[in-house]
Motif scaffolding. Structure first.
Motif, PDB file in Angstrom:
ATOM      1  N   VAL A  92      25.979  14.468 -26.799  1.00  0.00           N
ATOM      2  CA  VAL A  92      27.078  14.974 -27.621  1.00  0.00           C
ATOM      3  C   VAL A  92      27.879  16.026 -26.858  1.00  0.00           C
ATOM      4  O   VAL A  92      29.111  15.998 -26.855  1.00  0.00           O
ATOM      5  CB  VAL A  92      26.510  15.572 -28.940  1.00  0.00           C
ATOM      6  CG1 VAL A  92      27.521  16.500 -29.591  1.00  0.00           C
ATOM      7  CG2 VAL A  92      26.120  14.458 -29.906  1.00  0.00           C
ATOM      8  N   VAL A  93      27.170  16.947 -26.212  1.00  0.00           N
ATOM      9  CA  VAL A  93      27.837  18.011 -25.448  1.00  0.00           C
ATOM     10  C   VAL A  93      28.627  17.422 -24.280  1.00  0.00           C
ATOM     11  O   VAL A  93      29.771  17.830 -24.017  1.00  0.00           O
ATOM     12  CB  VAL A  93      26.812  19.041 -24.930  1.00  0.00           C
ATOM     13  CG1 VAL A  93      27.487  20.066 -24.017  1.00  0.00           C
ATOM     14  CG2 VAL A  93      26.129  19.753 -26.097  1.00  0.00           C
ATOM     15  N   ILE A  94      28.040  16.449 -23.584  1.00  0.00           N
ATOM     16  CA  ILE A  94      28.724  15.812 -22.449  1.00  0.00           C
ATOM     17  C   ILE A  94      29.968  15.070 -22.918  1.00  0.00           C
ATOM     18  O   ILE A  94      31.042  15.171 -22.300  1.00  0.00           O
ATOM     19  CB  ILE A  94      27.767  14.849 -21.708  1.00  0.00           C
ATOM     20  CG1 ILE A  94      26.659  15.638 -21.007  1.00  0.00           C
ATOM     21  CG2 ILE A  94      28.544  14.005 -20.695  1.00  0.00           C
ATOM     22  CD1 ILE A  94      25.594  14.764 -20.382  1.00  0.00           C
ATOM     23  N   LEU A  95      29.837  14.310 -24.016  1.00  0.00           N
ATOM     24  CA  LEU A  95      30.975  13.560 -24.559  1.00  0.00           C
ATOM     25  C   LEU A  95      32.114  14.498 -24.929  1.00  0.00           C
ATOM     26  O   LEU A  95      33.280  14.256 -24.579  1.00  0.00           O
ATOM     27  CB  LEU A  95      30.539  12.755 -25.786  1.00  0.00           C
ATOM     28  CG  LEU A  95      31.633  11.955 -26.515  1.00  0.00           C
ATOM     29  CD1 LEU A  95      32.233  10.907 -25.593  1.00  0.00           C
ATOM     30  CD2 LEU A  95      31.066  11.302 -27.781  1.00  0.00           C
ATOM     31  N   PHE A  96      31.787  15.580 -25.617  1.00  0.00           N
ATOM     32  CA  PHE A  96      32.810  16.554 -26.012  1.00  0.00           C
ATOM     33  C   PHE A  96      33.463  17.184 -24.783  1.00  0.00           C
ATOM     34  O   PHE A  96      34.694  17.303 -24.717  1.00  0.00           O
ATOM     35  CB  PHE A  96      32.197  17.652 -26.889  1.00  0.00           C
ATOM     36  CG  PHE A  96      33.157  18.750 -27.231  1.00  0.00           C
ATOM     37  CD1 PHE A  96      34.004  18.621 -28.321  1.00  0.00           C
ATOM     38  CD2 PHE A  96      33.245  19.898 -26.459  1.00  0.00           C
ATOM     39  CE1 PHE A  96      34.921  19.615 -28.637  1.00  0.00           C
ATOM     40  CE2 PHE A  96      34.157  20.898 -26.761  1.00  0.00           C
ATOM     41  CZ  PHE A  96      34.990  20.758 -27.854  1.00  0.00           C
ATOM     42  N   SER A  97      32.657  17.573 -23.806  1.00  0.00           N
ATOM     43  CA  SER A  97      33.176  18.271 -22.623  1.00  0.00           C
ATOM     44  C   SER A  97      34.126  17.390 -21.822  1.00  0.00           C
ATOM     45  O   SER A  97      35.199  17.836 -21.407  1.00  0.00           O
ATOM     46  CB  SER A  97      32.011  18.727 -21.733  1.00  0.00           C
ATOM     47  OG  SER A  97      31.157  19.603 -22.438  1.00  0.00           O
ATOM     48  N   ILE A  98      33.736  16.115 -21.624  1.00  0.00           N
ATOM     49  CA  ILE A  98      34.598  15.193 -20.868  1.00  0.00           C
ATOM     50  C   ILE A  98      35.926  15.002 -21.594  1.00  0.00           C
ATOM     51  O   ILE A  98      36.999  15.064 -20.984  1.00  0.00           O
ATOM     52  CB  ILE A  98      33.895  13.830 -20.665  1.00  0.00           C
ATOM     53  CG1 ILE A  98      32.690  13.987 -19.739  1.00  0.00           C
ATOM     54  CG2 ILE A  98      34.875  12.811 -20.070  1.00  0.00           C
ATOM     55  CD1 ILE A  98      31.863  12.727 -19.589  1.00  0.00           C
ATOM     56  N   ALA A  99      35.854  14.753 -22.919  1.00  0.00           N
ATOM     57  CA  ALA A  99      37.078  14.543 -23.703  1.00  0.00           C
ATOM     58  C   ALA A  99      37.951  15.800 -23.699  1.00  0.00           C
ATOM     59  O   ALA A  99      39.180  15.714 -23.588  1.00  0.00           O
ATOM     60  CB  ALA A  99      36.722  14.153 -25.133  1.00  0.00           C
ATOM     61  N   PHE A 100      37.328  16.974 -23.785  1.00  0.00           N
ATOM     62  CA  PHE A 100      38.067  18.238 -23.837  1.00  0.00           C
ATOM     63  C   PHE A 100      38.836  18.482 -22.535  1.00  0.00           C
ATOM     64  O   PHE A 100      40.033  18.770 -22.550  1.00  0.00           O
ATOM     65  CB  PHE A 100      37.097  19.395 -24.101  1.00  0.00           C
ATOM     66  CG  PHE A 100      37.768  20.726 -24.321  1.00  0.00           C
ATOM     67  CD1 PHE A 100      38.281  21.057 -25.558  1.00  0.00           C
ATOM     68  CD2 PHE A 100      37.884  21.639 -23.281  1.00  0.00           C
ATOM     69  CE1 PHE A 100      38.904  22.287 -25.767  1.00  0.00           C
ATOM     70  CE2 PHE A 100      38.500  22.863 -23.475  1.00  0.00           C
ATOM     71  CZ  PHE A 100      39.016  23.188 -24.726  1.00  0.00           C
ATOM     72  N   TYR A 101      38.138  18.332 -21.412  1.00  0.00           N
ATOM     73  CA  TYR A 101      38.795  18.593 -20.126  1.00  0.00           C
ATOM     74  C   TYR A 101      39.765  17.482 -19.742  1.00  0.00           C
ATOM     75  O   TYR A 101      40.795  17.744 -19.110  1.00  0.00           O
ATOM     76  CB  TYR A 101      37.738  18.808 -19.033  1.00  0.00           C
ATOM     77  CG  TYR A 101      37.047  20.140 -19.155  1.00  0.00           C
ATOM     78  CD1 TYR A 101      37.734  21.325 -18.851  1.00  0.00           C
ATOM     79  CD2 TYR A 101      35.734  20.236 -19.610  1.00  0.00           C
ATOM     80  CE1 TYR A 101      37.121  22.563 -18.990  1.00  0.00           C
ATOM     81  CE2 TYR A 101      35.114  21.472 -19.749  1.00  0.00           C
ATOM     82  CZ  TYR A 101      35.819  22.622 -19.439  1.00  0.00           C
ATOM     83  OH  TYR A 101      35.213  23.847 -19.592  1.00  0.00           O
ATOM     84  N   LEU A 102      39.477  16.249 -20.133  1.00  0.00           N
ATOM     85  CA  LEU A 102      40.387  15.143 -19.854  1.00  0.00           C
ATOM     86  C   LEU A 102      41.685  15.302 -20.649  1.00  0.00           C
ATOM     87  O   LEU A 102      42.781  15.079 -20.114  1.00  0.00           O
ATOM     88  CB  LEU A 102      39.711  13.813 -20.210  1.00  0.00           C
ATOM     89  CG  LEU A 102      40.467  12.531 -19.836  1.00  0.00           C
ATOM     90  CD1 LEU A 102      40.790  12.505 -18.346  1.00  0.00           C
ATOM     91  CD2 LEU A 102      39.648  11.298 -20.225  1.00  0.00           C
ATOM     92  N   THR A 103      41.563  15.724 -21.905  1.00  0.00           N
ATOM     93  CA  THR A 103      42.748  15.973 -22.731  1.00  0.00           C
ATOM     94  C   THR A 103      43.575  17.126 -22.157  1.00  0.00           C
ATOM     95  O   THR A 103      44.808  17.067 -22.137  1.00  0.00           O
ATOM     96  CB  THR A 103      42.338  16.294 -24.183  1.00  0.00           C
ATOM     97  OG1 THR A 103      41.497  15.264 -24.685  1.00  0.00           O
ATOM     98  CG2 THR A 103      43.561  16.407 -25.081  1.00  0.00           C
TER      99      THR A 103
END
Length: 323
Positions: free
Chosen positions: A237-248
């Motif tokens: 969950v943390v990895i998914l959020f982090s990737i989406a956050f920085y990619l956005t």
């Protein structure tokens, strides 16, 4: 820096504990009409949601189209595609259930209240946040079941796409439309009683969570989930959020959005709605025994996103105040 504990997250934990100790109230054989109450509650939630939507504000919000496209693409395309990358690595039915739970999380719309609050705290574009969070909920009514229909019918033999959309139309779309039609008459009244409506929304969500976990505990579904599995789900969950956050954030800079819009893109494009998730799970997954597991990543994501976004928002405020 002092981090506030979200009371709703605590309420969810307590609800799951109650479901573990007293699962009999939420089973199919129970005389307590939880299913009927939650069904009526869902329709009321979206009726009130329609009353809160201002057509004039939504129309005015269309101007900032680059930001809106980025937020919606992040919500409904980037998230699902990130989870889809892991599908080839599934080796057994237990992993498939957990993967489906993550995909369900990824396919959900953004959440309105916390998105707007966090954007406001970080000094982002508040009108754009309201527009995107609101329109995301409407888009999700159509897109989320379409995404889930690609995979749920592989696991659930009685999955009926027509029936799913009929329930969505009757329980969600119709109440939203009625609310929109009455918004000009009751909109101000609803805004005055917004805190009471928020309490009602959360109560219905907790009721659905209780029933979902009660059925899973009664069926001994969680016996297949070890502490290691739970830890890995949290890490995922943390990895998914982090990737989406920085990619956005990366894409918002490439689109040359101003600082306020970059904040809005990251905060709105990475949030997932627990309200829509619990409601959709009831309609899409029906009486699947593993529904508790299917909601697990969503609830962990809900707690994680609040914690991380709160920290990021606070840091942005401190950084801006020092400029």
């Amino acid at each position: 820096m002092k981090i506030k504990i979200d009371k709703f997250v605590v309420s969810i934990i307590i609800t799951i504990l109650i479901a573990y100790i007293f699962p009999q109230w939420g089973t199919q054989e129970s005389k307590v009409p939880i299913n009927t109450i939650s069904t009526i509650g869902i329709s009321l939630i979206f009726f009130f949601y329609g009353l809160k939507l201002s057509p004039s504000k939504l129309k005015a919000g269309l101007k900032n189209w680059k930001l809106h496209i980025l937020v919606q693409l992040s919500t409904f395309l980037i998230f699902p595609l990130l989870v889809l990358l892991l599908r080839p690595f599934i080796q057994n039915s237990a992993q498939e259930t957990i993967w489906l739970a993550f995909f369900f999380l990824a396919a959900l719309p953004s959440t309105v209240s916390s998105s707007v609050v966090m954007v406001s705290l970080a000094k982002g574009n508040i009108p754009a946040a309201i527009f995107n969070a609101s329109i995301s909920g409407i888009i999700g009514i159509v897109i989320t079941p379409l995404w889930m229909g690609l995979f749920v019918n592989e696991m659930q033999t009685d999955f009926n796409f027509t029936e799913i959309y009929l329930k969505l139309i009757l329980q969600i779309i119709v109440p939203v439309i009625i609310g929109l039609l009455l918004q000009r008459f009751l909109g101000n009244f609803i805004q005055k009683h917004n805190s009471k409506l928020t309490f009602f929304d959360k109560s219905i969500i907790l009721l659905i969570i209780y029933k979902s976990f009660a059925e899973s505990f009664e069926g001994n579904i969680f016996s297949t989930v070890s502490f290691l599995d739970l830890s890995l789900i949290l890490v995922g969950v943390v990895i998914l959020f982090s990737i989406a956050f920085y990619l956005t954030g990366f894409l918002s800079k490439k689109l040359q959005l101003n600082t306020e819009d970059q904040i809005t893109a990251q905060f709105c494009g990475t949030k997932k709605s627990l309200v829509h998730g619990t409601v959709f799970s009831k309609i899409i997954f029906g009486n699947m025994a593993s529904i508790g597991i299917l909601l697990l990543p969503l609830m962990l994501f809900h707690a994680t996103q609040i914690l991380i976004i709160s920290i990021v928002a606070t840091k942005k405020v401190a950084k801006n105040s020092n400029l």
